[in-house]
Enzyme design. Sequence first.
Site: not given
Length: 367
Positions: A90, A103, A110, A114, A117, A343
Amino acid sequence: MTNLLNFNQTQLADYFVSIGEKPFRAKQLMRWMHHFGVRDFGQMTDIAKVLREKLKLEAEIGVPEVLLEQVSDDGTRKWLIGADEANSIEAVFIPEDARGTLCISSQVGCALACTFCSTGRQGFNRNLSASEIIGQLWVANNALRQTDGYDMLPAGERIISNVVMMGMGEPLANYDSVVTAMQIMLDDSAYGLSRRCVTLSTSGLVPAMDRLKEDCPVALAVSLHAPNDALRDEIVPINKKYPIKDLMAACERYLVKAPRDFVTFEYVMLDGVNDTVEHARQLLTVVKNVPCKFNLIPFNPFKNSGYETSKTSHIRVFRDILMAAGYVVTVRKTRGDDIDAACGQLAGKVLDKTKRSFKHVAIEVAV
Ligand code: SF4
């Protein structure tokens, strides 16, 4: 077919030499591909017809496929972009009065896991190529040009004034492709962005930060999120490999070459986890040698996250402690949450290859 979108100008010049052409063709191609968003070699009128025919036979300008475009009530736009049959990523455009920020993602998923996230929860599939990274800028630029309000701008004028490498993935874990893509962003023949307007956000891969300051020093943001190693080990597990003290030293070294004279520390505000007065005071201690600004990010919830957003009153107290110590502090406004574009909410579609199924594992990242 060679995808010319994978090359920065130097690499493109090498490509032209390799097919028996003059290296200066690279500059012309960069302008057509990136500045004007043209993919058809036939339209590149200042290039000899013979060369255009040759390029048609052996090269392409392969941009990623847009699977879905969504527009938020606040004007934020999100593109779901196909990476391959099983995966998608995205990219998000955030319009503001004085600028437009894109962004973009650097990986499919990933591996750094984390805990707060959404991308990290999905696991990891693969790195994106340089063409898939710069292709997000290409796609967004061209889509926005068809949009009311932008459609009257002269070709080549910037709609996207800032790019942040803050989407899906840890950019420094995909170093070569990310640096190539950023070199294209900075190239005057392509997008011509200043180093100050391109920001790379890292969770703290220290050796790669040291390489970046030599290879392509852009503005730096660091996902800090905790003021001590015990807590950061838990919520940003890469901290076990590169603890806060090493990370702060790397930030100091980075600033010697950086286009801005500060690092931005990002700090997601998690209710009852990292948002107390004591945490704010610890934070002041750990950053004391690094010129910096703070960006406090109220946590954007996603399904089964296990976290709550900090109370507004707590965020205010936390902010005021940092400000009273003389720091510039912004509290990030949530944009695009009605389309899951805020975010920490980017998810795309990731066929996880790590098989960790949401367990937080020890991570080895090659840099
Ligand atoms: S915050 Fe960044 S580094 Fe951490 S899991 Fe999410 S995308 Fe990866």
